[in-house]
Design a protein around this motif. Structure first.
Motif, PDB file in Angstrom:
ATOM      1  N   THR A  87       0.821  -1.214   0.000  1.00 49.12           N
ATOM      2  CA  THR A  87       0.000   0.000   0.000  1.00 49.12           C
ATOM      3  C   THR A  87       0.856   1.265   0.000  1.00 49.12           C
ATOM      4  O   THR A  87       1.748   1.430   0.830  1.00 49.12           O
ATOM      5  N   GLN A  88       0.533   2.155  -0.939  1.00 51.42           N
ATOM      6  CA  GLN A  88       1.237   3.430  -1.061  1.00 51.42           C
ATOM      7  C   GLN A  88       0.297   4.616  -0.911  1.00 51.42           C
ATOM      8  O   GLN A  88       0.705   5.674  -0.431  1.00 51.42           O
ATOM      9  N   ARG A 108       7.812  -2.614  -8.439  1.00 50.08           N
ATOM     10  CA  ARG A 108       7.866  -2.744  -9.903  1.00 50.08           C
ATOM     11  C   ARG A 108       7.328  -4.102 -10.331  1.00 50.08           C
ATOM     12  O   ARG A 108       7.569  -5.108  -9.674  1.00 50.08           O
ATOM     13  N   THR A 109       6.587  -4.101 -11.401  1.00 56.01           N
ATOM     14  CA  THR A 109       5.868  -5.247 -11.991  1.00 56.01           C
ATOM     15  C   THR A 109       4.650  -5.650 -11.153  1.00 56.01           C
ATOM     16  O   THR A 109       3.906  -6.531 -11.558  1.00 56.01           O
ATOM     17  N   GLU A 110       4.429  -5.004 -10.013  1.00 55.61           N
ATOM     18  CA  GLU A 110       3.288  -5.349  -9.154  1.00 55.61           C
ATOM     19  C   GLU A 110       2.414  -4.154  -8.803  1.00 55.61           C
ATOM     20  O   GLU A 110       1.446  -4.300  -8.057  1.00 55.61           O
ATOM     21  N   SER A 111       2.735  -2.975  -9.339  1.00 52.80           N
ATOM     22  CA  SER A 111       2.007  -1.762  -8.962  1.00 52.80           C
ATOM     23  C   SER A 111       0.620  -1.724  -9.590  1.00 52.80           C
ATOM     24  O   SER A 111       0.435  -2.081 -10.755  1.00 52.80           O
ATOM     25  N   LYS A 112      -0.356  -1.236  -8.794  1.00 48.58           N
ATOM     26  CA  LYS A 112      -1.749  -1.266  -9.217  1.00 48.58           C
ATOM     27  C   LYS A 112      -2.490  -0.006  -8.782  1.00 48.58           C
ATOM     28  O   LYS A 112      -2.082   0.693  -7.852  1.00 48.58           O
ATOM     29  N   LEU A 113      -3.597   0.237  -9.460  1.00 45.39           N
ATOM     30  CA  LEU A 113      -4.598   1.210  -9.026  1.00 45.39           C
ATOM     31  C   LEU A 113      -5.883   0.438  -8.806  1.00 45.39           C
ATOM     32  O   LEU A 113      -6.311  -0.311  -9.689  1.00 45.39           O
ATOM     33  N   ARG A 114      -6.510   0.635  -7.636  1.00 44.42           N
ATOM     34  CA  ARG A 114      -7.654  -0.204  -7.281  1.00 44.42           C
ATOM     35  C   ARG A 114      -8.794   0.596  -6.655  1.00 44.42           C
ATOM     36  O   ARG A 114      -8.565   1.619  -6.008  1.00 44.42           O
ATOM     37  N   LYS A 115      -9.988   0.064  -6.864  1.00 42.93           N
ATOM     38  CA  LYS A 115     -11.158   0.458  -6.090  1.00 42.93           C
ATOM     39  C   LYS A 115     -11.524  -0.756  -5.239  1.00 42.93           C
ATOM     40  O   LYS A 115     -11.636  -1.874  -5.757  1.00 42.93           O
ATOM     41  N   GLU A 174      -7.148   2.717  -3.763  1.00 38.98           N
ATOM     42  CA  GLU A 174      -5.840   2.344  -3.253  1.00 38.98           C
ATOM     43  C   GLU A 174      -4.823   2.273  -4.386  1.00 38.98           C
ATOM     44  O   GLU A 174      -5.131   1.810  -5.486  1.00 38.98           O
ATOM     45  N   SER A 175      -3.625   2.759  -4.101  1.00 38.96           N
ATOM     46  CA  SER A 175      -2.501   2.639  -5.019  1.00 38.96           C
ATOM     47  C   SER A 175      -1.459   1.748  -4.355  1.00 38.96           C
ATOM     48  O   SER A 175      -1.167   1.906  -3.164  1.00 38.96           O
ATOM     49  N   THR A 176      -0.892   0.809  -5.105  1.00 38.89           N
ATOM     50  CA  THR A 176       0.116  -0.082  -4.546  1.00 38.89           C
ATOM     51  C   THR A 176       1.427   0.048  -5.315  1.00 38.89           C
ATOM     52  O   THR A 176       1.452   0.523  -6.453  1.00 38.89           O
ATOM     53  N   GLY A 177       2.507  -0.396  -4.670  1.00 35.06           N
ATOM     54  CA  GLY A 177       3.832  -0.236  -5.245  1.00 35.06           C
ATOM     55  C   GLY A 177       4.509  -1.538  -5.613  1.00 35.06           C
ATOM     56  O   GLY A 177       3.872  -2.590  -5.698  1.00 35.06           O
TER      57      GLY A 177
END
Length: 342
Positions: free
Chosen positions: A129-130, A146-153, A141-144
């Motif tokens: 979690t970032q 590299r190769t695993e970063s996401k933008l989520r609801k 939520e934004s996650t960190g």
């Protein structure tokens, strides 16, 4: 003809170099005297010119970080941190410019806040979690990594992922905020952020950073974006063109607070995670002064202990419930808390 042209250019350059009344080329014998190198908000700034050669000074004007300031001015309505005092001293027909650096500290001791856990909800343990923020009752939520970063609801009550997009592999996701139906998401060291439609997650545009070289946390007050870069500085951005308009420096009465990470705007204050400290600083956005601190260290003991478990990072205010939601990097729980001053 060619020689004549060069002679004219040389003569013009010589003229421009020697005309004018500002002396900045040689070291001045003058210097600024100040009552204290370290000042606090509310102090009186006493300035004078040290003039060891007894030069004939006809006038002196002062500036602080580019803004005019009077001698014996009270240091109110200014931002904290490093400041440059500039004096323009009229000596005969010349003006000499001298500078001096000072630090302005906050003038209050931060209030210590305690917290009460209201609810505990499941959280995806794989989410580094970032950024965390509520918008119209929905949690984003934004996650960190590299190769695993996401933008989520996310459904905060069940932990279910309602909407998800993956960032390109080269990007390390960082903080996010939502303003006027647009999600602003930072990346770490790529010096680039992204703007999405909050309803569709369609990427609308990207933007480059300015003076700040890294992206850590971001929040907004309804008009302005506030961005951290892992230092003691928080930058103010125009949400229309994403330019950095100014910055504040975060200080207590003792010193600066570096490693500012995820940000959240709550009731007129900026709440900032302090990286690797499992704590949150409550910051006055007008001055940068730390007015309160919350120690969330005990929460880490309440989540599943595993090799990828990392620090607290993620703070979101739910205005309908008037509570704060906090989690961390690879935590399996999302905590709903209420805070209270001791």
């Amino acid at each position: 003809m060619q020689l004549s042209k060069y002679f004219i250019l040389f003569t013009l350059t010589l003229f421009l170099t020697n005309c004018g009344d500002t002396n900045t080329s040689k070291k001045s014998s003058l210097s600024i005297k100040i009552n204290d190198q370290s000042l606090m908000l509310g102090d009186t700034l006493q300035l004078s010119i040290n003039n060891p050669k007894n030069l004939n000074i006809s006038s002196v004007t002062y500036e602080m970080s580019g803004k005019s300031i009077e001698n014996n001015a009270i240091l109110n309505n200014i931002t904290l941190g490093n400041k440059t005092i500039t004096a323009k001293v009229k000596v005969g027909d010349n003006t000499e410019t001298v500078t001096k650096s000072v630090i302005v500290y906050n003038n209050v001791i931060p209030t210590i806040y305690t917290f009460e856990i209201v609810n505990t909800f499941p959280h995806d343990i794989t989410s580094y979690t970032q950024g965390l923020e509520f918008y119209n009752g929905e949690l984003y939520e934004s996650t960190g990594q590299r190769t695993e970063s996401k933008l989520r609801k996310v459904n905060f009550e069940t932990g279910d992922i309602l909407k998800n997009i993956d960032l390109e592999d080269q990007y390390f996701g960082e903080g996010l905020t939502v303003l006027n139906d647009k999600i602003y998401q930072l990346t770490w060291q790529a010096e680039r952020g992204f703007v999405y439609d909050v309803n569709t997650f369609e990427k609308l545009s990207s933007f480059n950073y300015g003076t700040s070289k890294e992206g850590w946390g971001i929040c907004n007050d309804g008009k302005t974006l506030y961005k951290s870069d892992g230092t003691e500085k928080i930058y103010l951005l125009n949400p229309e063109n994403l330019t950095e308009q100014s910055h504040i420096e975060v200080y207590t009465q003792k010193g600066k607070i570096p490693s500012l990470n995820e940000l959240e705007w709550i009731d007129g204050k900026i709440f900032a995670n302090i990286y690797q400290r499992n704590g949150v600083a409550i910051i006055n956005p007008k001055t940068g002064g730390v007015e309160g601190v919350i120690n969330f260290e005990s929460l880490r003991k309440l989540v599943k202990q595993h090799p990828e478990l990392d620090v607290l990072n993620g703070i979101a205010y739910n205005p309908e419930r008037e509570t704060i939601f906090v989690t961390g990097k690879n935590w399996d729980k999302l905590f709903e808390v209420k805070i209270e001053a001791q």
